[in-house]
Design a protein around this motif. Structure first.
Motif, short mmCIF file in Angstrom:
data_model
loop_
_atom_site.label_atom_id
_atom_site.label_comp_id
_atom_site.label_asym_id
_atom_site.label_seq_id
_atom_site.Cartn_x
_atom_site.Cartn_y
_atom_site.Cartn_z
N ILE B 72 0.85 -1.19 0.00
CA ILE B 72 0.00 0.00 0.00
C ILE B 72 0.89 1.24 0.00
CG2 ILE B 72 -0.28 0.28 2.52
CD1 ILE B 72 -3.36 0.63 1.82
N THR B 73 0.47 2.29 -0.68
CA THR B 73 1.24 3.53 -0.72
C THR B 73 0.67 4.50 0.33
OG1 THR B 73 -0.25 4.53 -2.31
CG2 THR B 73 1.62 3.28 -3.23
N PRO B 74 1.40 5.56 0.67
CA PRO B 74 0.84 6.55 1.62
C PRO B 74 -0.48 7.13 1.10
CG PRO B 74 3.19 6.90 1.34
CD PRO B 74 2.81 5.86 0.34
N ARG B 75 -0.56 7.32 -0.21
CA ARG B 75 -1.80 7.84 -0.82
C ARG B 75 -2.96 6.83 -0.63
NH1 ARG B 75 -3.43 11.22 -5.37
NH2 ARG B 75 -4.95 10.08 -6.59
N GLY B 76 -2.63 5.56 -0.79
CA GLY B 76 -3.63 4.51 -0.61
C GLY B 76 -4.08 4.43 0.83
N ARG B 77 -3.13 4.56 1.73
CA ARG B 77 -3.43 4.51 3.17
C ARG B 77 -4.38 5.65 3.56
NH1 ARG B 77 -1.10 1.65 7.03
NH2 ARG B 77 0.46 0.84 5.58
N LYS B 78 -4.04 6.82 3.02
CA LYS B 78 -4.87 8.01 3.31
C LYS B 78 -6.28 7.81 2.74
CE LYS B 78 -5.41 12.56 4.22
NZ LYS B 78 -6.81 12.69 3.90
N ALA B 79 -6.36 7.29 1.52
CA ALA B 79 -7.66 7.07 0.87
C ALA B 79 -8.49 6.07 1.69
CB ALA B 79 -7.45 6.55 -0.55
N PHE B 80 -7.82 5.04 2.19
CA PHE B 80 -8.53 4.03 2.98
C PHE B 80 -9.05 4.63 4.28
CE2 PHE B 80 -8.92 0.49 5.93
CZ PHE B 80 -9.57 -0.46 5.17
N GLU B 81 -8.20 5.42 4.93
CA GLU B 81 -8.61 6.06 6.19
C GLU B 81 -9.80 7.00 5.96
OE1 GLU B 81 -4.21 5.80 8.27
OE2 GLU B 81 -4.88 7.71 7.42
#
Lengths: 208, 92
Positions: B72-81
């Protein structure tokens, strides 16, 4: 699972289900690497102890290098098999980095000891023993805390006590007699690696 | 009320992201097993997540076999959150 639109409740169910399924994998794995290092260290210690007793030749101490040599080759080979699970967790990463750091610091200390021995003509190999009995148990305890494995925490703690006792003996000028120190050194590795390694393997086979 | 991210509001993509949120990295076989999806469908969804820069997909070899590793990328993590936050708003 097919790709389709869903309700908010279904979304939550999927997230919960995936967290549960991923958690299943956070098992201890096997204790084989721990056992390999434990038995290797005990075997080499007995070998050095025996050779020193038989020959009274300090050159026998070169046999200690069998530990990093054999262990350094065997560990990546054994770790490669662990990779087959298809996932690397955060705890896997922490533990891997922890032991890599410990290994590299041992390598650095070996370089220092060789430099002191052959360039400065000072014997400081005792530092290796003390370091081995303090840093390895500390790393083992951290490993046990991360994995929530009590046998590793207790084993590390007992070995650390032996390490601190050794440190006090050396700094206090008490010579480390082979007759009592070698059994203590071997005991440290039995409680720190061999016993937890077997416990982890028993737990792994019970969970299988 | 916030809108649910359409890229994540899909069964398989959400499942993949939920798995990757909990691990450092996971390979294709692991994801396929955990999400109980077909290889073809999973592959398509991974491409979509990768195109959105939510995950990275790295193809390598283990011996002679190919191994696809996803992270997972930081962008993906943020999107998930953000998605989970939005979900909370909906469910209340």
């Amino acid at each position: 699972m097919i790709e389709k639109q869903m309700t908010e409740k279904e979304s939550l169910e999927i997230i919960t289900k995936m967290i549960e399924r991923t958690k299943e994998r956070y098992s201890l794995g096997d204790g084989n690497i721990l056992l390999m290092w434990g038995y290797l260290t005990v075997a080499v210690s007995l070998l050095v102890w025996g050779l020193l007793w038989l020959t009274h030749n300090n050159a026998c101490n070169w046999c200690w290098f069998l530990i990093p040599l054999v262990g350094g080759i065997a560990t990546p080979l054994m770790a490669k098999n662990k990779h087959k699970s298809g996932v690397v967790s955060y705890s896997d990463r922490i533990i891997s980095r922890l032991w890599t750091t410990v290994g590299l610091s041992f390598l650095l200390l070996t370089v220092f000891c060789l430099f002191f021995t052959y360039v400065l003509r000072v014997d400081c190999w005792i530092a290796m023993l003390i370091y081995c009995l303090i840093v390895t148990p500390a790393a083992e305890m951290v490993n046990g805390i991360v994995l929530k494995e009590m046998s590793m925490q207790w084993g590390g703690a007992i070995a650390l006590v032996i390490g601190l006792f050794t440190l006090c003996c050396v700094t206090g000028g008490i010579p480390l007699g082979a007759s009592w120190f070698m059994p203590l050194f071997i005991l440290a590795f039995i409680v720190m690696m061999i016993i937890p390694g077997h416990i982890i393997n028993i737990k792994a086979s019970n969970n299988a | 009320m916030r809108e649910l991210n359409p890229l994540l509001h899909s069964q398989l993509r959400l499942a993949v992201m939920s798995v990757l949120m909990n691990v450092e990295e996971a390979d294709f076989v692991f994801l396929k097993e955990k999400t109980e999806s077909t290889a073809g469908n999973l592959s398509v969804q991974l491409d979509k997540l990768s195109a959105a820069d939510y995950i990275t997909v790295e193809k390598g070899f283990v011996g002679k076999k190919t191994r696809t590793v996803c992270r997972i990328t930081p962008r993906g993590r943020k999107a998930f959150e953000d998605y989970v936050d939005a979900l909370r708003d909906y469910i209340g």
